[in-house]
Write a protein that holds these residues in place. Structure first.
Motif, PDB file in Angstrom:
ATOM      1  N   GLY A 143     -11.123   5.456  16.260  1.00 61.67           N
ATOM      2  CA  GLY A 143     -11.248   6.106  17.400  1.00 61.67           C
ATOM      3  C   GLY A 143     -10.729   5.108  18.445  1.00 61.67           C
ATOM      4  N   HIS A 144     -11.529   3.838  18.553  1.00 65.02           N
ATOM      5  CA  HIS A 144     -11.547   2.853  19.438  1.00 65.02           C
ATOM      6  C   HIS A 144      -9.848   2.450  19.557  1.00 65.02           C
ATOM      7  CE1 HIS A 144     -15.625   3.112  21.205  1.00 65.02           C
ATOM      8  NE2 HIS A 144     -15.853   2.953  20.086  1.00 65.02           N
ATOM      9  N   PHE A 145      -9.190   2.343  18.392  1.00 66.61           N
ATOM     10  CA  PHE A 145      -7.992   1.857  18.638  1.00 66.61           C
ATOM     11  C   PHE A 145      -7.091   2.741  18.956  1.00 66.61           C
ATOM     12  CE2 PHE A 145      -9.515  -1.292  15.105  1.00 66.61           C
ATOM     13  CZ  PHE A 145      -9.049  -2.395  15.956  1.00 66.61           C
ATOM     14  N   LEU A 167      -5.420  12.490  22.549  1.00 69.43           N
ATOM     15  CA  LEU A 167      -5.749  13.855  22.287  1.00 69.43           C
ATOM     16  C   LEU A 167      -6.330  13.685  20.754  1.00 69.43           C
ATOM     17  CD1 LEU A 167      -3.001  16.025  23.707  1.00 69.43           C
ATOM     18  CD2 LEU A 167      -5.317  16.013  24.109  1.00 69.43           C
ATOM     19  N   GLU A 168      -5.670  12.767  19.989  1.00 63.49           N
ATOM     20  CA  GLU A 168      -6.164  12.593  18.803  1.00 63.49           C
ATOM     21  C   GLU A 168      -7.575  11.869  18.733  1.00 63.49           C
ATOM     22  OE1 GLU A 168      -4.741  10.216  14.622  1.00 63.49           O
ATOM     23  OE2 GLU A 168      -3.346  10.121  16.331  1.00 63.49           O
ATOM     24  N   ALA A 169      -7.819  10.983  19.768  1.00 67.44           N
ATOM     25  CA  ALA A 169      -9.023  10.158  19.683  1.00 67.44           C
ATOM     26  C   ALA A 169     -10.030  11.360  20.306  1.00 67.44           C
ATOM     27  CB  ALA A 169      -8.953   9.255  21.020  1.00 67.44           C
ATOM     28  N   GLU A 170      -9.594  12.244  20.989  1.00 73.46           N
ATOM     29  CA  GLU A 170     -10.664  13.367  21.573  1.00 73.46           C
ATOM     30  C   GLU A 170     -11.180  14.126  20.305  1.00 73.46           C
ATOM     31  OE1 GLU A 170     -10.866  16.713  24.857  1.00 73.46           O
ATOM     32  OE2 GLU A 170      -8.947  16.315  23.955  1.00 73.46           O
ATOM     33  N   GLY A 171     -10.393  14.158  19.309  1.00 70.13           N
ATOM     34  CA  GLY A 171     -10.394  15.027  18.142  1.00 70.13           C
ATOM     35  C   GLY A 171     -11.590  14.566  17.372  1.00 70.13           C
ATOM     36  N   LEU A 172     -12.167  13.052  17.540  1.00 71.39           N
ATOM     37  CA  LEU A 172     -13.101  12.546  16.554  1.00 71.39           C
ATOM     38  C   LEU A 172     -14.569  12.404  17.383  1.00 71.39           C
ATOM     39  CD1 LEU A 172     -11.037   9.283  15.457  1.00 71.39           C
ATOM     40  CD2 LEU A 172     -11.730  11.181  14.177  1.00 71.39           C
ATOM     41  N   ILE A 173     -14.318  13.078  18.599  1.00 66.12           N
ATOM     42  CA  ILE A 173     -15.831  13.052  19.443  1.00 66.12           C
ATOM     43  C   ILE A 173     -17.093  13.587  18.758  1.00 66.12           C
ATOM     44  CG2 ILE A 173     -16.930  14.029  21.297  1.00 66.12           C
ATOM     45  CD1 ILE A 173     -14.430  13.297  23.032  1.00 66.12           C
ATOM     46  N   PRO A 174     -16.682  14.811  17.904  1.00 71.14           N
ATOM     47  CA  PRO A 174     -17.752  15.560  17.254  1.00 71.14           C
ATOM     48  C   PRO A 174     -18.328  14.562  15.966  1.00 71.14           C
ATOM     49  CG  PRO A 174     -16.027  17.164  17.578  1.00 71.14           C
ATOM     50  CD  PRO A 174     -15.470  15.741  17.861  1.00 71.14           C
ATOM     51  N   GLY A 178     -22.676  10.239  18.036  1.00 72.23           N
ATOM     52  CA  GLY A 178     -23.914   9.195  18.090  1.00 72.23           C
ATOM     53  C   GLY A 178     -23.532   8.130  19.167  1.00 72.23           C
ATOM     54  N   GLU A 179     -22.109   8.044  19.474  1.00 70.63           N
ATOM     55  CA  GLU A 179     -21.725   6.911  20.311  1.00 70.63           C
ATOM     56  C   GLU A 179     -21.273   7.498  21.434  1.00 70.63           C
ATOM     57  OE1 GLU A 179     -18.584   4.565  18.553  1.00 70.63           O
ATOM     58  OE2 GLU A 179     -19.464   4.595  16.524  1.00 70.63           O
ATOM     59  N   SER A 180     -22.454   7.494  22.516  1.00 74.76           N
ATOM     60  CA  SER A 180     -21.776   7.889  23.717  1.00 74.76           C
ATOM     61  C   SER A 180     -20.782   7.139  24.536  1.00 74.76           C
ATOM     62  CB  SER A 180     -23.077   7.958  24.745  1.00 74.76           C
ATOM     63  OG  SER A 180     -23.654   6.573  24.784  1.00 74.76           O
ATOM     64  N   ARG A 181     -20.706   6.003  24.276  1.00 76.17           N
ATOM     65  CA  ARG A 181     -19.873   5.020  24.925  1.00 76.17           C
ATOM     66  C   ARG A 181     -18.331   5.523  24.618  1.00 76.17           C
ATOM     67  NH1 ARG A 181     -19.437  -0.078  27.033  1.00 76.17           N
ATOM     68  NH2 ARG A 181     -17.098  -0.436  27.652  1.00 76.17           N
ATOM     69  N   TYR A 182     -18.235   6.120  23.297  1.00 75.33           N
ATOM     70  CA  TYR A 182     -16.944   6.454  22.678  1.00 75.33           C
ATOM     71  C   TYR A 182     -16.404   7.829  23.655  1.00 75.33           C
ATOM     72  CZ  TYR A 182     -13.433   8.473  19.625  1.00 75.33           C
ATOM     73  OH  TYR A 182     -12.260   8.960  19.106  1.00 75.33           O
ATOM     74  N   ALA A 183     -17.261   8.823  23.881  1.00 73.42           N
ATOM     75  CA  ALA A 183     -16.900   9.989  24.616  1.00 73.42           C
ATOM     76  C   ALA A 183     -16.730   9.452  26.129  1.00 73.42           C
ATOM     77  CB  ALA A 183     -18.145  10.954  24.675  1.00 73.42           C
ATOM     78  N   ILE A 184     -17.269   8.534  26.866  1.00 76.94           N
ATOM     79  CA  ILE A 184     -17.188   8.107  27.959  1.00 76.94           C
ATOM     80  C   ILE A 184     -15.456   7.415  27.882  1.00 76.94           C
ATOM     81  CG2 ILE A 184     -17.482   6.369  29.861  1.00 76.94           C
ATOM     82  CD1 ILE A 184     -20.382   6.350  28.656  1.00 76.94           C
ATOM     83  N   ASP A 185     -15.070   6.915  27.328  1.00 76.18           N
ATOM     84  CA  ASP A 185     -13.847   6.097  27.139  1.00 76.18           C
ATOM     85  C   ASP A 185     -12.908   7.029  26.601  1.00 76.18           C
ATOM     86  OD1 ASP A 185     -15.351   3.750  27.588  1.00 76.18           O
ATOM     87  OD2 ASP A 185     -15.239   3.103  25.573  1.00 76.18           O
TER      88      ASP A 185
END
Length: 753
Positions: A143-145, A167-174, A178-185
Motif C-alpha cells: 500500500g505505501h509503495f 485508487l488501488e491503494a484506497e482499495g487496501l484501506i479495509p 489498524g494503520e490510521s496513518r495509511y488512510a490519511i496518506d
C-alpha cells in the motif's frame, strides 16, 4: 513522500522474547507518534531502541530503528543525515538476510530522491519495492509503495497514472484498518490526483477526509500537509478568507513542530492567495520567507516555485529588475534540482523568460519612443512560434508553422533550418520554403567551403549579410551554394546557430530579396525564435535517428509496435497522436464505472469514426492521412474537458469517455460539438483537407454496465449513422438493432430538449 513507519511493525526476523519485543514495540509507537510533532525527540527514542536491540543482539530492531531515525531526519529536511541512517539500516538488513526490512529501505531512498527532484530514481526505488512487497504478500508495504508511486507520478506530470495508483491503494484501506496513518496518506494523495485531473469537488472531499483523520489521531505533520492543499482548493473555488485561515493554522503548526518543508509550503500557499487578492506587500513578504526556508534546507522542489512566485509579486509592484533576477534564479534552481527530462523542458522555459525581459523593456520604452506596437507584435510572434514549435516532431510541419507566423511579420523570401549530425558531418535541410512553396530536402557537408550554413555551424556564431556582395566576400573565392538548382536571388541573408545547452544541433536561415531588410530588433527577435527552434530541431533529430533505426528492422511496423508495447507509456498510448489507446481507455472506463456506481454519477461514451477516410489516403498518401489523424485528435481534445478521456482505438476510430455528465442535454451538446468540430477544413502540410465524422453515443448506466457493453452499443449507433447519412451522431437505443430503426429521442444530429 509518505512513510510506512506506521503504528504496527511486522517483526519477522526478530529473535527477541515477548517481553522485550513488546517494550521495543511500545517505544517504536511512541517515536512514530512523536516524529510528526517533535522529530528530534523521536530520533532520540529511535537511538534508545538501537542500543537495547544491540544489547539483545537483535539485528531486526537495530535496522528498523535506523529506518525510523532516517525518517525523523527526513521530516527535519536533513537529507544527508537521513540517507546515512537509511544506508546503515539497509546494511544491517542485507548482512542478516532480513528481506522484510530490506524492502522498507527502498521506500526511504525513494522518498529522499523525490524530495531532491530525482524523480526517475525515486520511481525506480518504489517500483522495485512494490514488486518485492507483492511477491512476499506484505499488504502494508504494498500500500505505501502504491501511495508513493502515485505521488511520484504526479510530480512527473502524469495525473492519470497517479490516480490509478492511488485508487488501488484506497482499495487496501479495509485490510489496513489498524494503520490510521495509511488512510490519511491515501486520502491526501488521492485528492492530489483528483485535483490534477480536474475533479475539484472530489479532491476537496478527499482532503477533508485526510485532515479529519490526521486531526483525530494527532498526526500533526499530515494535518499540516492536508491543510495546505485544502486551502489551495478553497482559494481556487473563491473562498479566499476560509483558505487563508486554514493555511495560517498549518503555518503555525509547522513552525511550532519544527517542520521546515511544510513551513515553506505554507508560506508559499499564503503568498499565492494574497497575490490573487492584490495584497502585494504581504505576498512578497511570505514569498521571501519561503525562499529563505527552502534555500537554507536544500528544498529543491520548493525553491524554484518560491523564487518564481516572488518574481511575479515584484513584477506586479513594478520592481522589474529584482523580478527578472529572481526569475533567473528560479530557472537555475530548477536546472540544479530537476531530472534530465525536466532539464529539457526548462530549456524551452528559459527562452520564455528571455521574452519576459524583452517585454518589460518594451513597456519601459512606452513613454519614450514610438514603435511599441511593432515591438509587442514581435513578442507575440515569438511567443506564438515558441508555443507552436515545441509541440511538433515532424520537421516539415515545424517549418510550415514557422513560415505561417514569420511571413506576416517580416520581409521573407526563404526560410529553412538544417539538422546537424556530428557523426556524419552533414547538415540535413528537411525542406525549405521559398516564396511560400515547400521545396525538396537538401544537405551540405560541414567541410564545404561554399556553404554559409556550414560556415555558421563551424564558427558557432550568427552570420548576417545586409547584401549578397557581403555574403560572397565572406566566402572568398568560393561561390555561394544555392538550395536546389535555382540561382541565388537573396540580398539580405541571415544564418543563426541553434544550440541545446553547449552543443550546436543545427542552423536556421532567414533571407529576403531586399538588401538591409532586417533591423537589429528583428534580428534579436529571430535569435529568440532560434532558442525555440533548437528544441524543435533536437526533437526532430531524435525522431530522424529513430526512423533510421526502424528502417533496419525486418518487418518494421510489427517490430516497432512490439517495442512500443515494451514501454509502459507506449503500451497504453497511440504513438501517432499521443492519445490513449483502447487498452488504457477500457481500464480507465471500468474504474470510472466503479466510481460512478458508488457516487451515482453518469458517464457518456462517444464512438467516432471518420467518414470516407480511405479517400484521403488514396488521394494524398498515407503520410498525409497520418497528419489528418493528428489534426482530428487535436480537434477532439479541444472539444472535450480536461477530465475526459480521448482515445484512438483503430485506424480512423476514436472513443471518448466523459465521466460526470449532468444530463442528456449536456451529452447532446457535446455530441453536436464533436460533429461541428470538423466543419472547418483541416490544415496540414499538403493543404486544406475536409473530412466529416459520424458519432455513436451510449450512456452509463442506461445503456450498459461495463466498458465492453458501452463501447459495443456506441459502435452500433455509429454504424447506423454510417448507413443513413454520415456526418452526424446518434444515441443508442434498443431499436438500433431492428430493421426499422427508431431514432433515439429524435436525436440524430440534434440536441435533445
Amino acid at each position: 513522500m509518505k512513510t510506512d513507519v506506521g503504528e504496527y511493525v511486522e517483526c519477522d526476523g526478530s529473535s527477541l522474547g515477548d517481553s522485550l519485543r513488546d517494550e521495543l514495540q511500545q517505544q517504536y509507537d511512541k517515536a512514530f507518534t512523536l516524529s510528526d510533532r517533535d522529530a528530534r525527540a523521536a530520533k532520540a527514542v529511535a537511538d534508545e531502541i538501537y542500543v537495547k536491540a544491540g544489547d539483545a543482539n537483535d539485528p531486526y530492531w537495530q535496522g528498523l530503528s535506523r529506518y525510523l531515525a532516517g525518517f525523523c531526519f527526513y521530516n527535519l529536511s536533513e537529507y544527508d543525515n537521513a540517507m546515512e541512517e537509511f544506508e546503515h539500516g539497509d546494511q544491517i538488513a542485507q548482512e542478516h538476510n532480513l528481506p522484510n526490512l530490506v524492502i522498507k529501505f527502498r521506500n526511504g531512498y525513494g522518498a529522499i530522491f523525490s524530495r531532491l527532484g530525482r524523480y526517475h530514481d525515486a520511481i525506480e526505488q518504489f517500483t522495485e519495492g512494490l514488486k518485492k512487497a507483492r511477491e512476499m504478500g506484505l499488504k502494508s508495504d504494498t500500500g505505501h509503495f502504491l501511495i508513493n508511486l502515485g505521488e511520484a507520478s504526479l510530480l512527473m506530470g502524469d495525473a492519470a497514472q497517479a490516480l490509478s495508483f492511488e485508487l488501488e491503494a484506497e482499495g487496501l484501506i479495509p485490510e489496513l484498518a489498524g494503520e490510521s496513518r495509511y488512510a490519511i496518506d491515501v486520502y491526501y494523495n488521492l485528492a492530489e490526483a483528483q485535483s490534477r485531473s480536474g475533479r475539484t469537488e472530489d479532491a476537496e472531499r478527499s482532503y477533508r477526509r485526510s485532515l479529519e483523520t490526521a486531526t483525530m489521531v494527532g498526526n500533526t505533520l499530515s494535518e499540516v500537509e492536508a491543510r495546505v492543499r485544502l486551502g489551495s482548493i478553497l482559494a481556487d473555488r473563491g473562498h479566499e478568507a476560509e483558505a487563508l485561515a486554514v493555511i495560517e493554522e498549518a503555518l503555525r503548526l509547522s513552525r511550532s513542530c519544527g517542520f521546515p518543508f511544510q513551513e515553506a509550503a505554507s508560506l508559499l500557499a499564503c503568498g499565492r492567495i494574497e497575490l490573487s487578492l492584490g495584497r502585494l506587500e504581504e505576498a512578497t513578504h511570505h514569498f521571501e520567507m519561503a525562499v529563505e526556508v527552502a534555500d537554507s534546507h536544500k528544498m529543491g522542489d520548493l525553491l524554484s516555485p518560491a523564487l518564481e512566485s516572488l518574481s511575479t509579486a515584484k513584477a506586479a509592484m513594478n520592481r522589474f529588475d529584482e523580478a527578472y533576477h529572481d526569475l533567473l534564479k528560479s530557472v537555475e534552481a530548477a536546472h540544479t534540482w530537476s531530472s534530465s527530462e525536466a532539464i529539457r523542458i526548462l530549456a524551452g522555459m528559459a527562452a520564455g523568460y528571455q521574452l519576459e525581459k524583452m517585454k518589460r523593456e518594451a513597456e519601459a520604452e512606452k513613454v519614450r519612443r514610438e514603435g511599441l506596437e511593432s515591438a509587442n507584435e514581435r513578442l507575440r510572434t515569438v511567443t506564438s512560434i515558441g508555443r507552436s514549435l515545441t509541440q511538433s516532431l515532424e520537421p516539415r510541419d515545424i517549418l510550415t508553422r514557422m513560415w505561417n507566423e514569420l511571413s506576416t511579420s517580416i520581409d521573407l523570401k526563404l526560410l529553412g533550418f538544417g539538422i546537424y549530425s556530428p557523426e556524419s558531418g552533414v547538415i540535413e535541410f528537411p525542406g525549405l520554403i521559398e516564396s511560400g512553396v515547400l521545396q525538396k530536402a537538401s544537405s551540405v557537408f560541414l567541410s564545404d567551403e561554399s556553404s554559409l550554413a556550414a560556415l555558421c555551424v563551424r564558427e558557432k556564431r550568427v552570420l548576417y549579410y545586409a547584401t549578397s556582395d557581403e555574403a560572397r566576400s565572406a566566402l572568398g573565392d568560393h561561390p555561394i551554394i544555392s538550395f536546389g538548382s535555382t540561382p541565388v536571388t537573396s540580398e539580405t541573408i541571415l544564418y543563426l546557430p541553434l544550440f541545446r545547452e553547449n552543443d550546436i544541433v543545427g542552423v536556421m536561415t532567414v533571407q529576403s530579396t531586399r538588401d538591409h531588410a532586417y533591423s537589429d530588433d528583428i534580428i534579436e527577435m529571430l535569435e529568440a525564435i532560434a532558442s525555440f527552434t533548437a528544441i524543435a530541431v533536437e526533437n526532430a533529430r531524435i525522431m530522424i535517428r529513430l526512423n533510421k533505426m526502424n528502417q533496419t528492422i525486418s518487418g518494421e511496423k510489427e517490430q516497432v509496435e512490439k517495442a512500443a508495447l515494451a514501454s509502459s507509456w507506449l503500451a497504453e498510448h497511440d504513438s501517432l497522436t499521443g492519445l490513449s489507446n483502447r487498452r488504457f481507455l477500457e481500464r480507465v472506463l471500468d474504474e470510472n464505472i466503479r466510481l460512478a456506481t458508488l457516487e451515482d454519477n453518469n458517464i457518456a461514451l462517444f464512438f467516432a469514426d471518420l467518414d470516407d477516410f480511405k479517400k484521403v489516403n488514396d488521394a494524398y498518401g498515407h503520410d498525409a492521412g497520418d497528419r489528418v489523424l493528428v489534426a482530428v485528435a487535436e480537434r477532439l481534445l479541444s472539444v472535450f474537458r480536461d477530465a475526459d478521456y480521448v482515445a484512438r482505438v483503430g485506424g480512423d476510430e476514436f472513443i471518448v469517455a466523459a465521466p460526470g455528465v449532468k444530463d442528456v442535454r449536456s451529452v447532446a451538446l457535446m455530441a453536436d460539438k464533436v460533429v461541428a468540430s470538423l466543419n472547418e477544413p483541416l490544415t496540414i502540410a499538403e493543404g486544406l483537407i475536409s473530412v466529416s465524422i459520424s458519432v455513436g453515443v451510449a450512456l452509463f448506466p442506461e445503456h450498459g454496465h461495463s466498458s465492453q457493453e458501452l463501447i459495443s452499443r456506441a459502435d452500433e449507433a455509429m454504424y447506423l449513422i454510417k448507413r443513413t447519412g454520415k456526418g452526424a451522431w446518434r444515441m443508442w437505443s434498443a431499436s438500433v438493432r431492428s430493421d426499422e430503426p427508431s431514432w433515439s429521442s429524435g436525436m440524430l444530429g440534434q440536441s435533445v430538449v
